[in-house]
Design an enzyme around this catalytic site. Structure first.
Site, mmCIF file in Angstrom:
data_model
loop_
_atom_site.group_PDB
_atom_site.id
_atom_site.type_symbol
_atom_site.label_atom_id
_atom_site.label_comp_id
_atom_site.label_asym_id
_atom_site.label_seq_id
_atom_site.Cartn_x
_atom_site.Cartn_y
_atom_site.Cartn_z
ATOM 1 N N GLU A 127 -2.417 -1.605 -3.364
ATOM 2 C CA GLU A 127 -3.565 -0.919 -2.784
ATOM 3 C C GLU A 127 -3.299 0.574 -2.694
ATOM 4 O OE1 GLU A 127 -3.951 -2.693 1.080
ATOM 5 O OE2 GLU A 127 -5.246 -4.259 0.309
ATOM 6 N N HIS A 164 0.859 -1.193 0.000
ATOM 7 C CA HIS A 164 0.000 0.000 0.000
ATOM 8 C C HIS A 164 0.890 1.237 0.000
ATOM 9 C CE1 HIS A 164 -3.974 1.906 1.523
ATOM 10 N NE2 HIS A 164 -3.273 2.777 0.844
ATOM 11 N N HIS A 221 -7.770 -6.453 6.778
ATOM 12 C CA HIS A 221 -7.506 -5.444 7.813
ATOM 13 C C HIS A 221 -7.710 -6.014 9.204
ATOM 14 C CE1 HIS A 221 -6.268 -1.302 8.557
ATOM 15 N NE2 HIS A 221 -6.843 -1.509 9.722
HETATM 16 C C1 LIG Z 1 -6.539 -1.528 2.939
HETATM 17 C C2 LIG Z 1 -6.135 -2.070 4.253
HETATM 18 O O1 LIG Z 1 -6.924 -2.302 5.129
HETATM 19 C C3 LIG Z 1 -4.733 -2.321 4.482
HETATM 20 O O2 LIG Z 1 -4.262 -3.074 3.461
HETATM 21 C C4 LIG Z 1 -3.899 -1.069 4.473
HETATM 22 O O3 LIG Z 1 -2.873 -1.238 3.557
HETATM 23 C C5 LIG Z 1 -3.280 -0.855 5.783
HETATM 24 O O4 LIG Z 1 -2.458 0.271 5.627
HETATM 25 P P1 LIG Z 1 -1.312 0.533 6.678
HETATM 26 O O5 LIG Z 1 -0.388 -0.667 6.638
HETATM 27 O O6 LIG Z 1 -0.680 1.811 6.185
HETATM 28 O O7 LIG Z 1 -1.990 0.660 8.026
HETATM 29 N N1 LIG Z 2 -6.027 -5.101 2.824
HETATM 30 C C1 LIG Z 2 -5.606 -5.503 4.161
HETATM 31 C C2 LIG Z 2 -4.110 -5.670 4.172
HETATM 32 O O1 LIG Z 2 -3.480 -5.686 3.126
HETATM 33 C C3 LIG Z 2 -3.390 -5.845 5.449
HETATM 34 O O2 LIG Z 2 -4.061 -5.248 6.508
HETATM 35 P P1 LIG Z 2 -3.444 -5.550 7.974
HETATM 36 O O3 LIG Z 2 -3.430 -7.048 8.153
HETATM 37 O O4 LIG Z 2 -2.049 -4.988 7.994
HETATM 38 O O5 LIG Z 2 -4.381 -4.863 8.916
#
Ligand SMILES: CC(=O)[C@@H](O)[C@H](O)COP(=O)(O)O
Ligand SMILES: NCC(=O)COP(=O)(O)O
Length: 255
Positions: free
Chosen positions: A75, A43, A197
């Site tokens: 993402e 992300h 998440h």
């Molecule tokens: C979209 C989602 O819920 C996660 O993949 C996001 O990438 C979390 O981002 P951070 O790692 O910056 O908290």
């Molecule tokens: N889209 C969720 C992700 O890539 C990872 O979320 P998290 O496990 O770090 O909260």
């Protein structure tokens, strides 16, 4: 079988703390893939608090050379810079997230009705360029018709409320019911189903056990916490058991 995509954001956060060459983002991704993960998720946020564009390119190079059958999921909010990066690195899947640049993390899905006109041309262009498109979505069954009308391939159901209810069985069951209803509605609209998440090894097992139709979970934070205790390879193996809807014999230790 629900695919596991390992999100490596937190490894990059640790790397940026001192900005040395460790932890080795690509090396950790390689270990995860060798252990059986289906893909890697990143992300790249505008402030580059963790993942940098160079990390995304390095991961693409490793995937092409060593794991041509696995996927890169990128993402982010669809700015022109983000879309250019996701396109240029040939992201297998692009997950569009309605995050403000200042947000601490992703904590809500799209308003598909209000954002439909904004999203549709972006999605059409991404699909024309052979990217699979997922949209981050609150687990609300009433949103899925509008989500499908954008032309997206999948939704990624936001599992934050479910994941953070790990110590409240009533709230966790309520959140799981919402996720199951949303997944059913998404499938009825012809959408594929991702989820992510704050998923843990236990939470993933319960979720997939209840909603086996989930195509892919992307997991980062809890998985890396577990890897601090158990190593990346063993941790991925535990999460793969969970992605089969099975509880691990081992407890989750995030100490
Ligand atoms: C979209 C989602 O819920 C996660 O993949 C996001 O990438 C979390 O981002 P951070 O790692 O910056 O908290
Ligand atoms: N889209 C969720 C992700 O890539 C990872 O979320 P998290 O496990 O770090 O909260």
């Amino acid at each position: 079988m629900t695919h596991l995509s390992v999100n490596v954001n937190v490894a990059a956060l640790l790397r940026n703390r001192r900005d040395h060459a460790w932890p080795d983002i690509v090396g950790l991704g390689r270990t995860a893939l060798q252990a059986g993960a289906f893909g890697i998720t990143v992300h790249p946020r505008p402030d580059q608090r963790h993942i940098r564009p160079s990390d995304v390119w390095d991961l693409r190079t490793m995937l092409d050379a060593e794991f041509p059958d696995r996927e890169l999921n990128v993402e982010g909010f669809p700015t022109s810079d983000f879309l250019a990066l996701a396109h240029d690195v040939r992201a297998d899947q692009i997950t569009l997230v309605p995050d403000d640049p200042a947000q601490a993390t992703s904590d809500h899905g799209w308003d598909f009705t209000a954002e439909k006109a904004f999203l549709m041309p972006i999605i059409a262009d991404l699909k024309f360029n052979r990217h699979r498109v997922a949209l981050f979505a609150d687990p609300d069954a009433t949103h899925m018709k509008a989500a499908a009308e954008t032309g997206a391939d999948r939704v990624e159901l936001y599992t934050g409320p479910y994941g953070s209810a790990y110590d409240d069985p009533v709230a966790q069951t309520r959140a799981l019911d919402r996720l199951e209803d949303a997944a059913r509605a998404a499938a009825n609209e012809g959408l594929g189903i991702n989820a992510g998440h704050d998923l843990t090894v236990e939470g993933t097992a319960r979720l997939v056990g209840r909603v086996p139709s989930i195509d892919e979970v992307s997991i980062g934070h809890a998985l890396f916490c577990d890897a601090l205790s158990h190593g990346m390879a063993e941790t991925v193996r535990r999460y793969l058991v969970s992605c089969d809807g099975q509880m691990n014999p081992s407890t989750r230790d995030c100490s």
